[in-house]
Scaffold this active site. Structure first.
Site, PDB file in Angstrom:
ATOM      1  N   SER A 135      58.375  32.385  54.443  1.00  0.00           N
ATOM      2  CA  SER A 135      59.505  31.895  53.483  1.00  0.00           C
ATOM      3  C   SER A 135      58.809  32.665  51.913  1.00  0.00           C
ATOM      4  O   SER A 135      57.620  32.830  52.047  1.00  0.00           O
ATOM      5  CB  SER A 135      58.986  30.307  53.366  1.00  0.00           C
ATOM      6  OG  SER A 135      59.378  29.814  52.133  1.00  0.00           O
ATOM      7  N   TYR A 176      53.326  23.304  52.855  1.00  0.00           N
ATOM      8  CA  TYR A 176      54.463  24.274  53.302  1.00  0.00           C
ATOM      9  C   TYR A 176      53.941  25.686  53.177  1.00  0.00           C
ATOM     10  O   TYR A 176      53.892  26.502  54.319  1.00  0.00           O
ATOM     11  CB  TYR A 176      55.606  23.679  52.999  1.00  0.00           C
ATOM     12  CG  TYR A 176      56.646  24.595  53.333  1.00  0.00           C
ATOM     13  CD1 TYR A 176      57.266  24.629  54.768  1.00  0.00           C
ATOM     14  CD2 TYR A 176      57.424  25.532  52.835  1.00  0.00           C
ATOM     15  CE1 TYR A 176      58.298  25.503  55.251  1.00  0.00           C
ATOM     16  CE2 TYR A 176      58.522  26.536  53.057  1.00  0.00           C
ATOM     17  CZ  TYR A 176      58.773  26.207  54.400  1.00  0.00           C
ATOM     18  OH  TYR A 176      59.846  27.114  55.002  1.00  0.00           O
TER      19      TYR A 176
END
Ligand code: NDP
Length: 247
Positions: A141, A154
């Site tokens: 990401s 995350y």
């Protein structure tokens, strides 16, 4: 050897980026082996691909269970005679401030986004080493290369897989096993990922941003296709993909 006829295992194939990638690779002649927890969605996807003339099979898979990913890889071998690529794409993103102490969600992200990738790597490594050929692609990401408030855990899982992929690439070069790796860092992609956010304020903020700038998961499917399509002596190892409107 291009995408055509390659056997590609996609983990996290039941929606979003994984689903778009399965469709594109199958259109381009790959044999796709699809894993995720939602059997119904996988079955529908396999039917859609097959009706379009593609080759696909599925196996219900929870990435937190090493034996289930091993079974998925076995399915590739049984259905299509081997495995060339694994795409570790399963992930959840229940973002929240660290001070909120959503520790169950921290653990779930570590189990799925990090240990799930390790389970995928472990499932293919014996075959890839023995055949001296294979490719491991992982969805990180932009939160794996930059820090964002709300993405403490995350982002930690996504930073971690970046390191893992690069080390596998370097060790494979040293060991002469020809294993290629690629890490993809998407920005805002319109998928079901925001459904995994339980913090109302975070969910609302993210949804507003995605509504403004988000793009189709087809963008990531094309990048995966590109990485697989390179000649065996070419390892394109990192792709950052932002929507044009995302600052
Ligand atoms: P989706 O929610 O649409 O897809 C997530 C996929 O992961 C689904 O197929 C889901 O299947 C699967 N998954 C989740 N948990 C498990 C599990 N325990 N075992 C097996 N499969 C699992 O979101 P995206 O397509 O956006 O997400 C794909 C990847 O892209 C994720 O790793 C995400 O972190 C990453 N990403 C996404 C961005 C975005 O903006 N959308 C941006 C940056 C990265 P099922 O629930 O059926 O098990």
């Amino acid at each position: 050897m291009s995408v055509k006829n390659k056997v590609v295992v996609i983990v996290g194939a039941s929606s979003g980026i994984g689903e778009a990638t399965a469709k594109l690779l199958a259109q381009n002649g790959a044999k796709v082996v699809l894993g995720a927890r939602r059997a119904k969605r996988l079955e529908q996807l396999v039917n859609a691909i097959t009706q379009d003339g593609g080759q696909a099979v599925y196996q219900t898979t929870d990435v937190t269970k090493p034996d289930e990913i091993k079974n998925l890889v076995q399915k590739a071998k049984t259905a299509f005679g081997g495995i060339d690529v694994i795409y570790n794409n399963a992930g959840i993103m229940p973002t929240s401030p660290i001070s909120a102490l959503h520790t169950d969600e921290w653990n779930a992200m570590i189990d799925i986004n990090l240990k799930g990738v390790l389970n995928g790597v472990a499932a293919v490594m014996p075959d890839f080493v023995a055949q001296k050929h294979g490719q491991i692609i992982t969805t990180s990401s932009v939160a794996g290369i930059k820090s964002f408030p709300g993405s403490g855990v995350y982002g930690a899982t996504k930073f971690a897989v970046r390191n893992l992929m690069e080390v596998i690439r370097m060790e494979s070069a040293q060991e002469g096993t020809n294993i290629r790796t690629a890490t993809i860092y998407p920005g805002a992609i319109n998928t079901e990922l925001l459904h995994t956010i339980t913090d109302d304020a975070a969910a609302k903020r993210m949804q507003q941003q995605y509504n403004r700038v988000g793009i189709s998961p087809d963008a990531i499917a094309r990048v995966v296709n590109f990485a697989i399509d390179q000649p065996e002596d070419v390892n394109v190892n990192e792709f950052t993909v932002y929507p044009t409107k995302q600052g």
